[in-house]
Motif scaffolding. Structure first.
Motif, PDB file in Angstrom:
ATOM      1  N   VAL A  18       0.741  -1.227   0.100  1.00 23.92           N
ATOM      2  CA  VAL A  18      -0.002   0.045  -0.043  1.00 23.92           C
ATOM      3  C   VAL A  18       0.927   1.173  -0.053  1.00 23.92           C
ATOM      4  O   VAL A  18       0.544   2.305  -0.806  1.00 23.92           O
ATOM      5  N   ASN A  19       1.852   1.041   0.855  1.00 22.86           N
ATOM      6  CA  ASN A  19       2.890   2.179   1.038  1.00 22.86           C
ATOM      7  C   ASN A  19       3.900   1.777   1.689  1.00 22.86           C
ATOM      8  O   ASN A  19       4.236   0.786   2.210  1.00 22.86           O
ATOM      9  N   VAL A  20       5.148   2.369   1.064  1.00 24.43           N
ATOM     10  CA  VAL A  20       6.511   2.268   1.580  1.00 24.43           C
ATOM     11  C   VAL A  20       7.025   3.612   2.072  1.00 24.43           C
ATOM     12  O   VAL A  20       7.093   4.365   1.149  1.00 24.43           O
ATOM     13  N   TYR A  21       7.579   3.667   3.203  1.00 23.13           N
ATOM     14  CA  TYR A  21       8.192   5.185   3.646  1.00 23.13           C
ATOM     15  C   TYR A  21       9.458   4.782   4.177  1.00 23.13           C
ATOM     16  O   TYR A  21      10.085   3.717   4.463  1.00 23.13           O
ATOM     17  N   GLN A  22      10.318   5.845   4.341  1.00 24.96           N
ATOM     18  CA  GLN A  22      11.729   5.673   5.120  1.00 24.96           C
ATOM     19  C   GLN A  22      11.713   5.918   6.370  1.00 24.96           C
ATOM     20  O   GLN A  22      12.702   5.809   7.012  1.00 24.96           O
ATOM     21  N   ASP A  23      10.573   6.461   7.062  1.00 22.80           N
ATOM     22  CA  ASP A  23      10.443   6.612   8.488  1.00 22.80           C
ATOM     23  C   ASP A  23       9.024   6.550   8.835  1.00 22.80           C
ATOM     24  O   ASP A  23       8.182   6.628   7.890  1.00 22.80           O
TER      25      ASP A  23
END
Length: 259
Positions: free
Chosen positions: A231-236
């Motif tokens: 769905v989403n990938v973030y760095q934090d």
């Protein structure tokens, strides 16, 4: 399956110390809370430790099951929740062989615990366990360190990391020694803690831990194999987009069915 986690236990054998070193961190808890409030039913916290995230969620009225392999950490979590009169179910299980009598719309695993799954087999078993306990379209949220050059190519010498005052009111200086195996994608760490005893002498303790690093393209293929869409990938946990300068990766994944 051989238990691959036992050799990593030394870093978690002092639950009080673990809390001192980690309880100030809550960005992941706030992130999980936002998603948990959108779900119905029981939330499952994998590798829950001493309840660092599960207990704040329970305070918000969210029903939580906490699962961990380390009995000492679970005992501390149980003690803390009982002191606060919180009803949380704590389960001592290997999460690659998860057997709970419930399915959830949200399972999460934070604290970079994904890195404890050192082999392809254990990663596969983890995702299978999660999938088996997720409802259709349920979410799995987890984080892991980003395999940056700075992270993996540290010199194999002692490096200062941080200092703090521990649960015994001692000033502790922490340093680490890291060695990366690029074939296995595993970094072995020795953590050194030095503090002054009442006698004035400097004492030292050492613990070891092994952590696997997984690359973004590798993770995408692994998730797809086990029937998850990203769905989403973030760095934090502040939802910054993933870049090559990242220190971490935060994945929000949805179960779409086995392939």
């Amino acid at each position: 399956m051989e238990n691959i986690f036992i050799n990593n236990f030394s870093e978690y054998d002092q639950p009080d110390l673990y809390d001192v070193e980690n309880d100030g961190w809550n960005e992941d808890t706030l992130f999980i809370e936002q998603w948990a409030k959108k779900q119905e039913g029981m939330v499952i916290d994998l590798a829950c430790g001493t309840g660092r995230t599960a207990i704040p969620l329970a305070k918000q009225g969210i029903s939580v099951i906490g699962v961990d392999l380390h009995e000492g950490m679970l005992n501390k979590a149980r003690e803390k929740s009982e002191q606060q009169n919180l009803s949380i179910k704590w389960v001592n299980q290997d999460i690659t062989e998860l057997q709970l009598d419930v399915k959830s719309s949200l399972i999460y695993m934070v604290g970079n615990s994904f890195q404890h799954f050192l082999t392809n087999e254990s990663q596969n078993l983890l995702f299978s366990s999660v999938s088996n306990h997720l409802l259709d379209n349920g979410l799995f949220i987890f984080n892991t360190r980003f395999p940056s050059k700075d992270e993996l190519m540290q010199p194999e010498t002692e490096e200062y990391w941080r200092s703090y005052t521990d649960h015994l009111n001692r000033h502790v200086e922490v340093s680490t020694i890291a060695k990366y195996n690029s074939i296995l994608q595993i970094q072995d760490y020795i953590t050194i803690r030095r503090f002054k005893e009442a006698s004035g002498q400097i004492a030292e303790t050492r613990s070891s831990i092994s952590l696997r690093y997984t690359y973004p393209q590798e993770m995408d293929r692994l998730l797809d194999k086990h029937g998850f869409e990203v769905v989403n990938v973030y760095q934090d946990f502040n939802e910054a987009p993933l870049t090559t300068e990242a220190y971490g990766m935060v994945y929000v994944c949805r179960k779409v069915g086995q392939k």
